[in-house]
Motif scaffolding. Structure first.
Motif, PDB file in Angstrom:
ATOM      1  N   VAL A 146       0.968  -1.125  -0.213  1.00 20.83           N
ATOM      2  CA  VAL A 146      -0.021  -0.051   0.037  1.00 20.83           C
ATOM      3  C   VAL A 146       0.880   1.313   0.075  1.00 20.83           C
ATOM      4  N   VAL A 147       2.031   1.274   0.764  1.00 22.86           N
ATOM      5  CA  VAL A 147       2.917   2.160   0.867  1.00 22.86           C
ATOM      6  C   VAL A 147       4.370   1.931   0.200  1.00 22.86           C
ATOM      7  N   THR A 148       4.708   2.715  -0.784  1.00 20.57           N
ATOM      8  CA  THR A 148       5.817   2.574  -1.032  1.00 20.57           C
ATOM      9  C   THR A 148       6.963   3.786  -1.144  1.00 20.57           C
ATOM     10  N   ARG A 149       8.169   3.385  -0.874  1.00 20.28           N
ATOM     11  CA  ARG A 149       9.292   4.599  -0.738  1.00 20.28           C
ATOM     12  C   ARG A 149       9.230   5.355  -1.970  1.00 20.28           C
ATOM     13  N   LEU A 150       9.648   6.483  -1.942  1.00 17.42           N
ATOM     14  CA  LEU A 150       9.757   7.486  -3.099  1.00 17.42           C
ATOM     15  C   LEU A 150      10.911   6.971  -4.068  1.00 17.42           C
ATOM     16  N   THR A 151      12.015   6.591  -3.431  1.00 19.25           N
ATOM     17  CA  THR A 151      13.085   5.951  -4.330  1.00 19.25           C
ATOM     18  C   THR A 151      12.538   4.713  -5.150  1.00 19.25           C
ATOM     19  N   GLU A 152      11.546   3.996  -4.854  1.00 22.61           N
ATOM     20  CA  GLU A 152      10.988   2.962  -5.448  1.00 22.61           C
ATOM     21  C   GLU A 152      10.009   3.371  -6.651  1.00 22.61           C
ATOM     22  N   PHE A 153       9.552   4.632  -6.580  1.00 21.02           N
ATOM     23  CA  PHE A 153       8.546   5.089  -7.513  1.00 21.02           C
ATOM     24  C   PHE A 153       9.058   5.267  -8.915  1.00 21.02           C
ATOM     25  N   GLU A 154       8.144   5.113  -9.863  1.00 22.27           N
ATOM     26  CA  GLU A 154       8.567   5.218 -11.462  1.00 22.27           C
ATOM     27  C   GLU A 154       8.361   6.595 -11.854  1.00 22.27           C
ATOM     28  N   VAL A 155       9.255   7.068 -12.485  1.00 24.02           N
ATOM     29  CA  VAL A 155       9.058   8.327 -13.118  1.00 24.02           C
ATOM     30  C   VAL A 155       7.866   8.491 -14.007  1.00 24.02           C
ATOM     31  N   GLY A 156       7.202   9.593 -13.526  1.00 20.55           N
ATOM     32  CA  GLY A 156       5.671   9.673 -14.180  1.00 20.55           C
ATOM     33  C   GLY A 156       4.706   9.168 -13.213  1.00 20.55           C
ATOM     34  N   SER A 157       5.213   8.480 -12.237  1.00 25.95           N
ATOM     35  CA  SER A 157       3.845   8.174 -11.357  1.00 25.95           C
ATOM     36  C   SER A 157       3.554   9.017 -10.381  1.00 25.95           C
ATOM     37  N   THR A 158       2.109   8.971 -10.001  1.00 25.09           N
ATOM     38  CA  THR A 158       1.596  10.026  -9.151  1.00 25.09           C
ATOM     39  C   THR A 158       1.085   9.199  -7.946  1.00 25.09           C
ATOM     40  N   GLY A 159       1.235   9.881  -6.687  1.00 23.84           N
ATOM     41  CA  GLY A 159       0.981   9.048  -5.493  1.00 23.84           C
ATOM     42  C   GLY A 159       0.637  10.311  -4.541  1.00 23.84           C
ATOM     43  N   LYS A 160       0.146   9.615  -3.318  1.00 29.68           N
ATOM     44  CA  LYS A 160      -0.096  10.533  -2.257  1.00 29.68           C
ATOM     45  C   LYS A 160       0.813  10.242  -1.118  1.00 29.68           C
ATOM     46  N   ILE A 161       1.299  11.231  -0.500  1.00 27.69           N
ATOM     47  CA  ILE A 161       2.180  11.186   0.574  1.00 27.69           C
ATOM     48  C   ILE A 161       1.447  10.591   1.833  1.00 27.69           C
ATOM     49  N   THR A 162       1.754   9.610   2.439  1.00 29.42           N
ATOM     50  CA  THR A 162       1.288   9.174   3.605  1.00 29.42           C
ATOM     51  C   THR A 162       1.962   9.552   4.983  1.00 29.42           C
ATOM     52  N   PHE A 163       3.399   9.426   4.712  1.00 30.42           N
ATOM     53  CA  PHE A 163       4.056  10.013   5.869  1.00 30.42           C
ATOM     54  C   PHE A 163       5.463  10.062   5.491  1.00 30.42           C
ATOM     55  N   ILE A 164       6.179  11.140   6.060  1.00 30.38           N
ATOM     56  CA  ILE A 164       7.527  11.108   5.900  1.00 30.38           C
ATOM     57  C   ILE A 164       8.321  10.851   7.114  1.00 30.38           C
ATOM     58  N   VAL A 165       9.395  10.079   6.946  1.00 34.02           N
ATOM     59  CA  VAL A 165      10.398   9.719   7.982  1.00 34.02           C
ATOM     60  C   VAL A 165      11.958  10.073   7.709  1.00 34.02           C
ATOM     61  N   PRO A 166      12.148  11.700   7.941  1.00 32.63           N
ATOM     62  CA  PRO A 166      13.561  11.922   7.557  1.00 32.63           C
ATOM     63  C   PRO A 166      14.868  11.565   8.518  1.00 32.63           C
ATOM     64  N   SER A 167      15.896  11.398   8.090  1.00 30.92           N
ATOM     65  CA  SER A 167      16.784  11.208   9.130  1.00 30.92           C
ATOM     66  C   SER A 167      17.346  12.186  10.006  1.00 30.92           C
ATOM     67  N   ASP A 168      16.832  13.308   9.423  1.00 30.00           N
ATOM     68  CA  ASP A 168      16.815  14.622  10.333  1.00 30.00           C
ATOM     69  C   ASP A 168      15.577  15.364  10.744  1.00 30.00           C
ATOM     70  N   PRO A 169      15.127  15.179  11.677  1.00 32.21           N
ATOM     71  CA  PRO A 169      13.566  15.802  11.913  1.00 32.21           C
ATOM     72  C   PRO A 169      13.728  17.112  11.526  1.00 32.21           C
ATOM     73  N   SER A 170      14.534  18.127  11.511  1.00 37.81           N
ATOM     74  CA  SER A 170      14.403  19.317  11.183  1.00 37.81           C
ATOM     75  C   SER A 170      14.036  19.550   9.782  1.00 37.81           C
ATOM     76  N   ARG A 171      14.294  18.743   8.986  1.00 36.67           N
ATOM     77  CA  ARG A 171      13.985  18.726   7.436  1.00 36.67           C
ATOM     78  C   ARG A 171      12.573  18.768   7.192  1.00 36.67           C
ATOM     79  N   ILE A 172      11.711  18.587   8.237  1.00 41.09           N
ATOM     80  CA  ILE A 172      10.248  18.281   8.117  1.00 41.09           C
ATOM     81  C   ILE A 172       9.538  19.794   7.947  1.00 41.09           C
ATOM     82  N   SER A 173       9.950  20.595   8.641  1.00 43.72           N
ATOM     83  CA  SER A 173       9.816  22.054   8.408  1.00 43.72           C
ATOM     84  C   SER A 173      10.004  22.528   6.944  1.00 43.72           C
TER      85      SER A 173
END
Length: 209
Positions: A146-173
């Motif tokens: 149901v959920v796929t990483r952005l790195t596994e997305f195919e070019v041209g694909s459209t999707g809805k962001i379910t959640f974001i898990v950054p290595s650095d929480p400050s990147r969220i802002s």
């Protein structure tokens, strides 16, 4: 009189017997040496008293009841490992430790939901088989998670962001300021060297972490 042993100790013993059997071993001595339990003799007696295992000569095997319980524990642990590894990208040590905790508290309903969420994975991150559940039997082929990483997305694909898990929480802002947040509809325009996303009429380039 039935031997009373803490449930978590029983669960750990059932898992160990299952794993040893996967490796082709059912020797009682090996079970005793492989266990971290402070009193494997008492533990073994409790398993027998509760009709979870049977001992004959120098072998220990799960009963039907014990196998059913162990199967559920192994399934929950390995699905949790897959969830923590694939979705949250946790370190291997954290994956194993936290999965061991989760296996004791996940309900059957939640386990089925996690399995479906992940696309009914056949193995854990270490390559060991994940026992199939009722949800898996509904599908004759492996389905896409149901959920796929952005790195596994195919070019041209459209999707809805379910959640974001950054290595650095400050990147969220920073991501939020670019319009990238949970619920956003994105289209992947480019993958390398950076990911280029289209959000509404805006195009954003994101460096890979």
């Amino acid at each position: 009189m039935e031997t009373i042993v803490d449930k978590e100790r029983i669960d750990e013993a059932l898992e160990l017997i299952w794993v040893l059997a996967e490796e082709g071993h059912n020797e009682l001595d090996r079970f005793s040496l492989s266990s971290d339990d402070p009193d494997t003799n008492l533990l073994t007696k409790a398993l027998i008293d509760q009709d979870l295992a049977m001992v004959s000569d120098n072998t220990i095997q799960l009963t039907e009841k014990g196998r059913k319980t162990a199967r559920g524990l192994i399934r929950r642990q390995r699905l949790a490992e897959r969830l923590f590894s694939d979705v949250f990208e946790m370190s291997d040590d954290s994956v194993v430790d936290d999965a061991c905790k989760m296996e004791h508290i996940l309900s059957e309903e939640l386990t089925e939901s996690v399995c479906t969420f992940l696309g009914h994975p056949p193995t854990c991150p270490h390559g060991k088989l994940i026992p199939r559940g009722d949800c898996c039997k509904k599908f004759k082929i492996e389905v896409t998670p149901v959920v796929t990483r952005l790195t596994e997305f195919e070019v041209g694909s459209t999707g809805k962001i379910t959640f974001i898990v950054p290595s650095d929480p400050s990147r969220i802002s920073k991501l939020n300021s670019l319009g990238i947040s949970a619920g956003s509809i994105i289209k992947l325009i480019q993958k390398k060297p950076s990911s280029v996303l289209q959000i509404d009429e805006t195009t954003v380039a994101i460096d890979h972490e």
